[in-house]
Scaffold this active site. Sequence first.
Site: not given
Length: 328
Positions: A119, A189, A324
């Site tokens: 992205r 992630k 975040r």
Amino acid sequence: MPAPLRQILRLLSHGEFVSGEAIARALGCSRATVHNALGAALEQGIGIHAVRGRGYRLAQPLSWLDGSGLERALAYRAMPYRQLEQVDSTNTYLLGEAQAGAPHRLLVAAEMQTAGRGRRGRAWLGGRGQGLAFSMLWRSGRPAAELSGLSLAVGVSLTRALQGLGLERARVKWPNDIVVLGEGARVAKVAGVLIELTGDMLGPSAAVIGVGVNVHGGAELSARVGQPVTDLGSHLGPVERGDVLLALARALDEDLARFEAEGFAPFRDPWHACHAYQDRPVLMATVAGETVSGVALGVDEHGALLLRVADGVRRFHSGEVSLRGAEA
Ligand code: BTN
């Protein structure tokens, strides 16, 4: 990848030493061919240890996708499957195929992407045999303008599928990063989603849903991408990439059918249940360079993130911000 190298890598995939002579014999070629092919592997970033007197060994064992097995398994769901040895990006490839009339629900997986895309124009990295990279074509009767919640529905679908594989701490980080929740609110992630739409804002549309999963090699990736990254193997032990692909493809197929019929509404509560930062303090960095701190309240009916800030509730759309945890 040239055929001799592919065959050699398959011979070495168990991770034990094999002599150059044994490889040459098995392939019916000269030792010089083996030597040159392995030199090319090093140039492609495939770690190989060469030890005099013992032969060659892969730095990390590789697992391969069983193309015909996957094709058979997906045929039960009438899902067409195509497996590529190497491609620039499965999304780019499938966007081209979609224009050329590829069928609804075509799933394309690649052993290796040379220009995987993430992205916000970022690159998506993944080593051969380490990650999973696939894209699925979803032809929707809904116009592109009605697909705003699609990326969140995909995020929750994949998160629940990974939980089903035993990764209980899999969570979604808005809009659709799949992370593993660690100590405190720290996340790492494990998978990412890139959705690209073609077609009319008002008429039928086609979505290419690209998914990248770190199956092994997360520690090495963390160092390269400069953010906490993890992989399935670190949490689940040895995992077959093909099993992960099947589980995610099935989940997406079911959930996309539901999205097609009912939109984002049935995914909203499950999204909240999977949300890494639900009711937690977060920091939002906007493209305008502003940093907003607040408490993540969840998402609205269109998938926009709601943040409680000092003077009320602010709504953020994906693309304009990155998020975040404030506690990590
Ligand atoms: C992100 O987290 O930024 C999204 C990553 C998406 C990566 C996948 S890998 C398969 C598909 N092909 C691509 O080029 N990108 C997606």
